[in-house]
Design an enzyme around this catalytic site. Structure first.
Site, PDB file in Angstrom:
ATOM      1  N   ASP A 149      -7.819   5.235   5.373  1.00 26.45           N
ATOM      2  CA  ASP A 149      -7.282   4.159   6.225  1.00 26.45           C
ATOM      3  C   ASP A 149      -5.825   4.336   6.636  1.00 26.45           C
ATOM      4  O   ASP A 149      -5.254   3.432   7.211  1.00 26.45           O
ATOM      5  CB  ASP A 149      -7.490   2.799   5.542  1.00 26.45           C
ATOM      6  CG  ASP A 149      -6.334   2.390   4.641  1.00 26.45           C
ATOM      7  OD1 ASP A 149      -5.786   3.261   3.947  1.00 26.45           O
ATOM      8  OD2 ASP A 149      -5.990   1.199   4.653  1.00 26.45           O
ATOM      9  N   GLU A 150      -5.213   5.475   6.323  1.00 27.06           N
ATOM     10  CA  GLU A 150      -3.813   5.619   6.729  1.00 27.06           C
ATOM     11  C   GLU A 150      -3.498   7.045   7.147  1.00 27.06           C
ATOM     12  O   GLU A 150      -4.120   7.994   6.678  1.00 27.06           O
ATOM     13  CB  GLU A 150      -2.852   5.162   5.625  1.00 27.06           C
ATOM     14  CG  GLU A 150      -2.971   5.958   4.360  1.00 27.06           C
ATOM     15  CD  GLU A 150      -1.973   5.537   3.284  1.00 27.06           C
ATOM     16  OE1 GLU A 150      -0.764   5.478   3.562  1.00 27.06           O
ATOM     17  OE2 GLU A 150      -2.422   5.275   2.160  1.00 27.06           O
ATOM     18  N   ASP A 167      -1.579   2.054   8.887  1.00 26.79           N
ATOM     19  CA  ASP A 167      -2.335   1.716   7.669  1.00 26.79           C
ATOM     20  C   ASP A 167      -3.168   0.459   7.946  1.00 26.79           C
ATOM     21  O   ASP A 167      -2.633  -0.581   8.329  1.00 26.79           O
ATOM     22  CB  ASP A 167      -1.337   1.467   6.529  1.00 26.79           C
ATOM     23  CG  ASP A 167      -2.021   1.303   5.176  1.00 26.79           C
ATOM     24  OD1 ASP A 167      -1.420   1.732   4.184  1.00 26.79           O
ATOM     25  OD2 ASP A 167      -3.112   0.728   5.114  1.00 26.79           O
TER      26      ASP A 167
HETATM   27  P1  TTP Z   1      -4.638   0.584   0.834  1.00 24.71           P
HETATM   28  O1  TTP Z   1      -4.227   0.916   2.225  1.00 24.71           O
HETATM   29  O2  TTP Z   1      -3.683   0.873  -0.266  1.00 24.71           O
HETATM   30  O3  TTP Z   1      -4.972  -0.971   0.734  1.00 24.71           O
HETATM   31  P2  TTP Z   1      -5.696  -1.917   1.758  1.00 24.71           P
HETATM   32  O4  TTP Z   1      -5.935  -1.263   3.072  1.00 24.71           O
HETATM   33  O5  TTP Z   1      -6.905  -2.505   1.117  1.00 24.71           O
HETATM   34  O6  TTP Z   1      -4.659  -3.088   1.924  1.00 24.71           O
HETATM   35  P3  TTP Z   1      -3.220  -3.055   2.676  1.00 24.71           P
HETATM   36  O7  TTP Z   1      -3.037  -1.664   3.217  1.00 24.71           O
HETATM   37  O8  TTP Z   1      -3.309  -4.081   3.746  1.00 24.71           O
HETATM   38  O9  TTP Z   1      -2.234  -3.396   1.621  1.00 24.71           O
HETATM   39  O10 TTP Z   1      -5.996   1.302   0.489  1.00 24.71           O
HETATM   40  C1  TTP Z   1      -7.012   1.504   1.462  1.00 24.71           C
HETATM   41  C2  TTP Z   1      -8.365   1.396   0.820  1.00 24.71           C
HETATM   42  O11 TTP Z   1      -8.494   2.317  -0.253  1.00 24.71           O
HETATM   43  C3  TTP Z   1      -8.636   0.035   0.223  1.00 24.71           C
HETATM   44  O12 TTP Z   1      -9.155  -0.886   1.179  1.00 24.71           O
HETATM   45  C4  TTP Z   1      -9.618   0.348  -0.874  1.00 24.71           C
HETATM   46  C5  TTP Z   1      -9.247   1.760  -1.310  1.00 24.71           C
HETATM   47  N1  TTP Z   1      -8.474   1.688  -2.563  1.00 24.71           N
HETATM   48  C6  TTP Z   1      -9.145   1.852  -3.774  1.00 24.71           C
HETATM   49  O13 TTP Z   1     -10.356   2.099  -3.797  1.00 24.71           O
HETATM   50  N2  TTP Z   1      -8.438   1.732  -4.945  1.00 24.71           N
HETATM   51  C7  TTP Z   1      -7.095   1.457  -4.969  1.00 24.71           C
HETATM   52  O14 TTP Z   1      -6.487   1.344  -6.049  1.00 24.71           O
HETATM   53  C8  TTP Z   1      -6.400   1.316  -3.710  1.00 24.71           C
HETATM   54  C9  TTP Z   1      -4.921   1.027  -3.682  1.00 24.71           C
HETATM   55  C10 TTP Z   1      -7.132   1.431  -2.543  1.00 24.71           C
HETATM   56 MG    MG Z   2      -4.435  -0.165   3.996  1.00 23.84          MG
END
Ligand code: TTP
Ligand code: MG
Length: 376
Positions: free
Chosen positions: A119-120, A25
């Protein structure tokens, strides 16, 4: 399912037939990309999302998280917590391109890649294709390559099932790695607050708190009948999760069902010509994403939300996939013309392409995200 089968107590996936799962992730994904591409943002609290009165954070940098800012938080709240917060608009085409880069890296180590969002992804590396020696080592190599090839950091979790691997990737964020070994899953889960469990949102956690369930250990102490009484169809999942058990396979192909974009307005709109202009922008963004994903789809749906929150949709299906941007735009405008003149002002407009093929991505979760322009 019978009660005894619910827990699958005999096989927790850590015995013979053990699988090796990695969950990768990216860290603060959209915000990290903005910091990468604009050095003046590095080390600063950065939010990606709309900064209007109805804007919501898609995400924010770890610098902003220190102030309490979070994904899905209204932008006005985030600004109150962190007055120096710098807002950037999302650049989906860039995020999509990076997503392709990291998936190519994953596929270098295993064909069993299940993307969950841009992203994951889960990777099943039970079969060590490259003779690297351990899943942890593979995860480290992948993190190093992501850093070298994209200039971004990712966190990884390594374990013997998906549930634990996902928890593990979150454990040492950002830029971290965590391994949960066979036999350690139940103990790892026991001390976790239940809100860290996938699928338990703030409301679910509140309901559990009212029942005296705060941690995985509290949940593990509940019998299956109690869980069914209070949590219905989630009961079996909770019963297993509380024991660190998850027998789901990594599924390499999860065709997404739809792709689109929508816009929520700062002020409700009652003019047809303004809506046509907004639709143009939505068409442009959606079609960029369709092209980026190599996606084809046959159904175009226009979605409107009225000022009173009632929804209106209009859809058209073709015998063949929509051929190009011009056809997509023409159908979108024809659907909009069908609902004009408006019965009442509109607070949201969206356009969706569905009946897709040619895309292996998982459907992104309907994560609110940037209320100005959220992915569907
Ligand atoms: P996440 O992997 O949940 O969050 P992140 O990568 O920003 O942070 P981390 O993993 O380090 O905690 O989500 C990936 C992307 O998806 C995030 O950068 C933006 C998008 N996203 C949204 O648009 N709305 C949301 O509510 C969430 C959770 C994520
Ligand atoms: Mg993330």
């Amino acid at each position: 399912m019978s009660d005894s089968a619910a827990g699958n107590d005999q096989d927790d996936g850590s015995g013979p037939g053990l699988r090796k799962i990695i969950h990768v992730d990216m860290d603060a994904f959209y915000a990290s990309v903005e910091q990468r591409d604009d050095p003046s943002l590095r080390g600063k609290p950065v939010a990606v999302g709309g900064d209007g009165p109805r804007g919501v954070l898609s995400t924010c940098s770890y610098e902003a998280r220190r102030f309490g800012c979070r994904s899905a938080m209204p932008s006005v709240t985030a600004r109150r917590l962190c007055p120096d917060l710098i807002f950037r608009r999302p650049r989906f085409a860039v995020y999509t391109a990076i997503s392709r880069q990291i998936r190519a890296i994953f596929r270098d180590y295993t064909p069993h890649v299940e993307p969950l969002s841009l992203d994951e992804a889960f990777l099943d590396v039970t079969e060590d294709m490259k003779g690297i020696g351990s899943a942890t080592r593979i995860a480290e190599l992948i993190r190093a390559r992501i850093r070298a090839e994209t200039g971004l950091t990712a966190s990884a979790g390594v374990s013997y099932n998906k549930f634990l691997a996902k928890l593990a990737s979150d454990q040492n964020k950002p830029d971290g790695l965590c391994l949960i070994r066979p036999g350690e899953g139940a103990a790892f889960v026991a001390v976790l607050p239940v809100r860290r469990f996938f699928g338990i949102g703030p409301r679910g956690a509140e309901k559990m708190a009212a029942l005296g369930i705060a941690t995985g250990a509290d949940l593990a102490a509940c019998d299956i009948i109690f869980l069914r009484t209070h949590f219905g169809s989630q009961a079996d999942y909770l019963y297993r999760a509380a024991r660190g058990i998850d027998l789901r396979r990594v599924k390499a192909h999860r065709p997404r069902k739809s792709l689109g974009a929508e816009r929520t307005f700062d002020k409700d709109i009652s003019s047809g010509s303004t809506l046509r202009e907004v639709l143009e922008r939505i068409i442009a963004i959606t079609w960029d994403r369709i092209e980026a994903g190599g996606t084809r789809g046959r159904t175009v749906t226009l979605k409107l939300k009225h000022a009173d929150f009632s929804n209106l949709t209009r859809a058209r299906s073709l015998a063949q996939p929509v051929a190009d941007r011009a056809q997509f735009a023409a159908i979108g405008h024809a659907l909009l013309d069908e609902v004009l003149p408006l019965a009442q002002p509109v607070r949201l407009l969206g356009l969706i392409l569905s009946q897709l093929d040619g895309e292996e991505d998982a459907t992104p979760a309907p994560v609110g995200g940037d209320a100005q322009l959220s992915l569907l």
